[in-house]
Write a protein that holds these residues in place. Sequence first.
Motif, PDB file in Angstrom:
ATOM      1  N   SER A   1       7.867   0.048  -0.319  1.00 60.39           N
ATOM      2  CA  SER A   1       7.161   0.833  -1.328  1.00 60.39           C
ATOM      3  C   SER A   1       8.097   1.164  -2.483  1.00 60.39           C
ATOM      4  O   SER A   1       7.710   1.117  -3.647  1.00 60.39           O
TER       5      SER A   1
ATOM      6  N   VAL B   1      -2.380   3.878  -4.411  1.00 60.04           N
ATOM      7  CA  VAL B   1      -2.015   2.502  -4.740  1.00 60.04           C
ATOM      8  C   VAL B   1      -2.340   1.538  -3.591  1.00 60.04           C
ATOM      9  O   VAL B   1      -1.748   1.637  -2.509  1.00 60.04           O
ATOM     10  N   ASN B   2      -3.288   0.653  -3.847  1.00 58.41           N
ATOM     11  CA  ASN B   2      -3.673  -0.429  -2.926  1.00 58.41           C
ATOM     12  C   ASN B   2      -4.235   0.009  -1.571  1.00 58.41           C
ATOM     13  O   ASN B   2      -4.562  -0.825  -0.741  1.00 58.41           O
TER      14      ASN B   2
ATOM     15  N   GLN C   1      -2.063  -4.214 -13.522  1.00 55.20           N
ATOM     16  CA  GLN C   1      -0.736  -3.667 -13.803  1.00 55.20           C
ATOM     17  C   GLN C   1      -0.013  -4.514 -14.839  1.00 55.20           C
ATOM     18  O   GLN C   1       0.620  -4.007 -15.763  1.00 55.20           O
TER      19      GLN C   1
ATOM     20  N   THR D   1       3.147   6.460 -14.958  1.00 52.53           N
ATOM     21  CA  THR D   1       4.579   6.709 -14.808  1.00 52.53           C
ATOM     22  C   THR D   1       5.362   5.437 -15.127  1.00 52.53           C
ATOM     23  O   THR D   1       6.376   5.470 -15.824  1.00 52.53           O
ATOM     24  N   ALA D   2       4.864   4.306 -14.621  1.00 48.24           N
ATOM     25  CA  ALA D   2       5.560   3.033 -14.827  1.00 48.24           C
ATOM     26  C   ALA D   2       5.566   2.649 -16.309  1.00 48.24           C
ATOM     27  O   ALA D   2       6.612   2.292 -16.867  1.00 48.24           O
TER      28      ALA D   2
ATOM     29  N   LEU E   1       1.356  -3.289 -18.447  1.00 49.01           N
ATOM     30  CA  LEU E   1       2.798  -3.248 -18.694  1.00 49.01           C
ATOM     31  C   LEU E   1       3.227  -4.241 -19.783  1.00 49.01           C
ATOM     32  O   LEU E   1       4.323  -4.139 -20.318  1.00 49.01           O
TER      33      LEU E   1
ATOM     34  N   ALA F   1       4.195  12.297  -2.211  1.00 49.10           N
ATOM     35  CA  ALA F   1       3.116  11.632  -1.476  1.00 49.10           C
ATOM     36  C   ALA F   1       3.186  11.960   0.009  1.00 49.10           C
ATOM     37  O   ALA F   1       2.166  12.165   0.667  1.00 49.10           O
TER      38      ALA F   1
ATOM     39  N   ARG G   1       7.966  -2.104 -10.923  1.00 50.02           N
ATOM     40  CA  ARG G   1       7.063  -1.809 -12.041  1.00 50.02           C
ATOM     41  C   ARG G   1       7.751  -0.971 -13.110  1.00 50.02           C
ATOM     42  O   ARG G   1       7.116  -0.511 -14.051  1.00 50.02           O
ATOM     43  N   GLY G   2       9.051  -0.702 -12.887  1.00 46.30           N
ATOM     44  CA  GLY G   2       9.809  -0.003 -13.917  1.00 46.30           C
ATOM     45  C   GLY G   2      10.065   1.468 -13.649  1.00 46.30           C
ATOM     46  O   GLY G   2      10.674   2.157 -14.460  1.00 46.30           O
ATOM     47  N   VAL G   3       9.588   1.965 -12.492  1.00 45.56           N
ATOM     48  CA  VAL G   3       9.840   3.372 -12.183  1.00 45.56           C
ATOM     49  C   VAL G   3      11.280   3.495 -11.653  1.00 45.56           C
ATOM     50  O   VAL G   3      11.614   2.842 -10.663  1.00 45.56           O
ATOM     51  N   PRO G   4      12.124   4.293 -12.309  1.00 46.91           N
ATOM     52  CA  PRO G   4      13.514   4.402 -11.855  1.00 46.91           C
ATOM     53  C   PRO G   4      13.603   4.913 -10.420  1.00 46.91           C
ATOM     54  O   PRO G   4      12.732   5.666  -9.971  1.00 46.91           O
TER      55      PRO G   4
ATOM     56  N   THR H   1      -1.639   7.610 -11.660  1.00 45.51           N
ATOM     57  CA  THR H   1      -0.365   8.302 -11.843  1.00 45.51           C
ATOM     58  C   THR H   1       0.770   7.299 -11.813  1.00 45.51           C
ATOM     59  O   THR H   1       1.683   7.331 -12.643  1.00 45.51           O
ATOM     60  N   PHE H   2       0.695   6.421 -10.836  1.00 46.78           N
ATOM     61  CA  PHE H   2       1.724   5.403 -10.666  1.00 46.78           C
ATOM     62  C   PHE H   2       1.848   4.539 -11.919  1.00 46.78           C
ATOM     63  O   PHE H   2       2.937   4.356 -12.468  1.00 46.78           O
TER      64      PHE H   2
ATOM     65  N   GLU I   1       0.851  -1.193   0.000  1.00 45.82           N
ATOM     66  CA  GLU I   1       0.000   0.000   0.000  1.00 45.82           C
ATOM     67  C   GLU I   1       0.889   1.245   0.000  1.00 45.82           C
ATOM     68  O   GLU I   1       1.808   1.346   0.793  1.00 45.82           O
ATOM     69  N   ILE I   2       0.619   2.173  -0.894  1.00 46.60           N
ATOM     70  CA  ILE I   2       1.433   3.390  -0.944  1.00 46.60           C
ATOM     71  C   ILE I   2       0.539   4.628  -0.826  1.00 46.60           C
ATOM     72  O   ILE I   2       0.061   5.152  -1.828  1.00 46.60           O
ATOM     73  N   PRO I   3       0.329   5.106   0.388  1.00 46.82           N
ATOM     74  CA  PRO I   3      -0.533   6.275   0.582  1.00 46.82           C
ATOM     75  C   PRO I   3       0.028   7.487  -0.162  1.00 46.82           C
ATOM     76  O   PRO I   3       1.241   7.679  -0.216  1.00 46.82           O
ATOM     77  N   GLY I   4      -0.858   8.265  -0.738  1.00 43.15           N
ATOM     78  CA  GLY I   4      -0.433   9.518  -1.370  1.00 43.15           C
ATOM     79  C   GLY I   4      -0.020   9.394  -2.822  1.00 43.15           C
ATOM     80  O   GLY I   4       0.103  10.394  -3.507  1.00 43.15           O
ATOM     81  N   VAL I   5       0.206   8.153  -3.299  1.00 45.12           N
ATOM     82  CA  VAL I   5       0.542   7.974  -4.715  1.00 45.12           C
ATOM     83  C   VAL I   5      -0.691   7.405  -5.422  1.00 45.12           C
ATOM     84  O   VAL I   5      -1.132   6.304  -5.105  1.00 45.12           O
TER      85      VAL I   5
ATOM     86  N   MET J   1       8.318  10.444  -6.170  1.00 48.72           N
ATOM     87  CA  MET J   1       6.879  10.179  -6.041  1.00 48.72           C
ATOM     88  C   MET J   1       6.505   9.980  -4.577  1.00 48.72           C
ATOM     89  O   MET J   1       5.475  10.456  -4.107  1.00 48.72           O
TER      90      MET J   1
ATOM     91  N   ALA K   1       7.878   5.013 -18.134  1.00 48.31           N
ATOM     92  CA  ALA K   1       9.284   4.829 -17.760  1.00 48.31           C
ATOM     93  C   ALA K   1       9.846   3.603 -18.478  1.00 48.31           C
ATOM     94  O   ALA K   1      10.964   3.629 -19.000  1.00 48.31           O
TER      95      ALA K   1
ATOM     96  N   ALA L   1       1.854  15.325   0.688  1.00 52.30           N
ATOM     97  CA  ALA L   1       0.485  15.521   0.190  1.00 52.30           C
ATOM     98  C   ALA L   1      -0.508  15.795   1.314  1.00 52.30           C
ATOM     99  O   ALA L   1      -1.395  16.633   1.181  1.00 52.30           O
TER     100      ALA L   1
END
Lengths: 251, 425
Positions: free
Chosen positions: B373, A144-145, A160, A103-104, A164, B394, B380-383, A99-100, A91-95, B390, A107, B397
């Motif tokens: 995290s 995220v999650n 995802q 970006t992935a 991808l 966050a 997932r490929g994010v550098p 967007t995630f 779980e990623i609060p705030g992302v 990010m 990238a 935020a």
Amino acid sequence: MLEIKNLHVKLQEEDKQILKGVDLTVEAGKVHAIMGPNGSGKSTLSYVLSGRDGYEVTDGSATLMGEDILDMEVEDRAAAGLFLAFQYPVEIPGVGNMTFLRTAVNAQRKARGEDEMSAAEFLKVIREKAKSLQIDAEMLKRPVNVGFSGGEKKRNEILQMAMLEPKMCILDETDSGLDVDAMKLVSEGVNALRNEGRSFLVITHYQRLLDHIKPDVVHIMANGRIIKTGGPELALEVEHNGYADLMAEEA
Amino acid sequence: MSLPKVKQDATDARLSALTLPAGGWADPARKDALSRVQAMGLPNARDEYWKYTRPDTLVSAEVQDAPAIEAHEAPIFGERDRLQVVFVDGVFDAEASDDLAMEGVTIERLADAPDIHWAKDVYGVLETRGQTPVHRPLAALNTAFATDGLLIHVTGKAPKPIHINYVHKGAQSDAILHHVVKVESDCQLTILENGPAAARFNKVIEADIADTGTLHHVRAQGRDHDRRAVTHIFARLGSESTFKTFTLTVNGVLTRNEAVVEFTGDDAKAHIAGACLGDGSFHHDDTVFVTHDAVNCESRQVFKKVLRNGAVGVFQGKILVKPDAQKTDGYQISQSLLLDEDSQFLAKPELEIYADDVACSHGSTSGAIDEDSLFYLRARGVPRGLAEDMMTVAFIAEAVQEIDDESLQDELNERVTAWLARRRT
Ligand SMILES: Nc1ncnc2c1ncn2[C@@H]1O[C@H](COP(=O)(O)OP(=O)(O)OP(=O)(O)O)[C@@H](O)[C@H]1O
Ligand SMILES: [Mg+2]
């Protein structure tokens, strides 16, 4: 596609050997399953392949389409086509989920020297794929999650993966925590992605998932090694008899 | 009572370098403030309230050099429909400023307001109230010596925000500005502020918000690495009024932002929030004092700090609930994200409660980027760098979300993202 040879892995922090010579080859377009008792090293194998910190490879090799991946950065492995559906998605609060993912996707495309996906195109594609996995738009907007149920998290992993479009997909207990209907949904999601250029390594404890996602090959892992390899019937044998016989055979 | 010699000498040295602006309605308030400064003395490192932040360079007669640096991007808030007022090194720039006229608001300047003025009921008055129980001598110094500022009388619902843009040019500029805002009942205004202002900047805002009035305040302090600033915002809240202030700070060798909020009417609401990103020799101090002296008021303090390369962040936050301030809802959180082991976060949260029917809570945490995290994003490929950015965005935020206006949230988040990206390359 994926070739693992004599892979030995220990924990970085302590003197504990977890993988003790894993040999495994997954051919392009094939689905391989790994079963095995708790603590046998299945998740560790998936983490080491995707590059998580905390493990040390003491011997052996792993290549993806001929390229040594063990020295690559985590993100470079992803761009090279490796994908891990986590046993425990983070779980990623705030992302924001959207967007995630955007970006992935971009990238990875950038790393491969491909054109980035426009915001409009991304939106169109993700809506379509989310719909088939019954993930509603509101969930996509959330972080995220965060606040996702166990099953929703697993569906999000598959979403995802679908976005991808990796070459080598490792699914670590994607079936755990799924209800019967969700299991069907997820399996359909996976089956839709099957093609001759894409391979799967499905880690599971239950034969039931393999009814939906039919494996070409089944491996049994115990105590840090692959102790037996066979066809789909091996999964049925485990379902009926457990691991005791197989492990006795090995010893 | 006489001051310790060191303090007396430092205070004398500073005062002898300043001249009291003469004439007009503010005269008595200025003289009064000067005698308060003389009685309190200017702060030094021995003062408990300055335990974590050295005040010497804010107090000294000379200004430390702080060259203005080239801007990387257009000033924030520049694309909005707003009334812009520009100060260059603390000096009003008529050319660059818009006409000081807007429906529902009267705007005048401290430097040239007519002799009898409504602002005299506020100027120095809220600052004086804010001197107890803790001394804030640099605010009194400001009241005495401020050379200019805006006197904003809000008598309607302002159709657009007032944007005060502080431009910094001189490497040794020493600016003292003092704004007064009076929001009448049912009236509403948003004030935006940005810019490095001066090599050294001392700024006070006194905001008197009448019953059912609303004031939003959003500022971005930034850019110049060597600038120093001490700012105070004193707010007095009438019944059912709303005050929300948010500050984003990036860069700056020394910043001390004090917010002193007093509830005098029931059922009012104050949100005080801030986020800062510090790198290297950055030192940032948020000092907040909220006094609940009315029933059923809500106060929230939300502060987030991202620190790296030895940067230091300070939070001193207090909620004081007076005996009759029943049904107070007070919340305070201060958190830091430390990107390396050299950086430091010093927090002193305080609750002082004399009423029995209240709900107050506070918390303070300090931590690194969550490795799980980070791995998830990278897998997932994010550098790595982008993934860290990010997570940093966050992290802050939660503070940025304290701003009501989503377009302002977005604009601040974009600035932060751009700042992080510049640091990465
Ligand atoms: N970071 C770690 N620290 C300590 N022990 C670890 C760590 N990672 C793995 N292990 C140990 O390594 C062994 C293999 O763990 P792993 O998670 O790979 O098993 P698994 O086969 O995935 O099990 P399960 O079926 O329960 O998911 C276990 O004994 C586990 O406790
Ligand atoms: Mg596992």
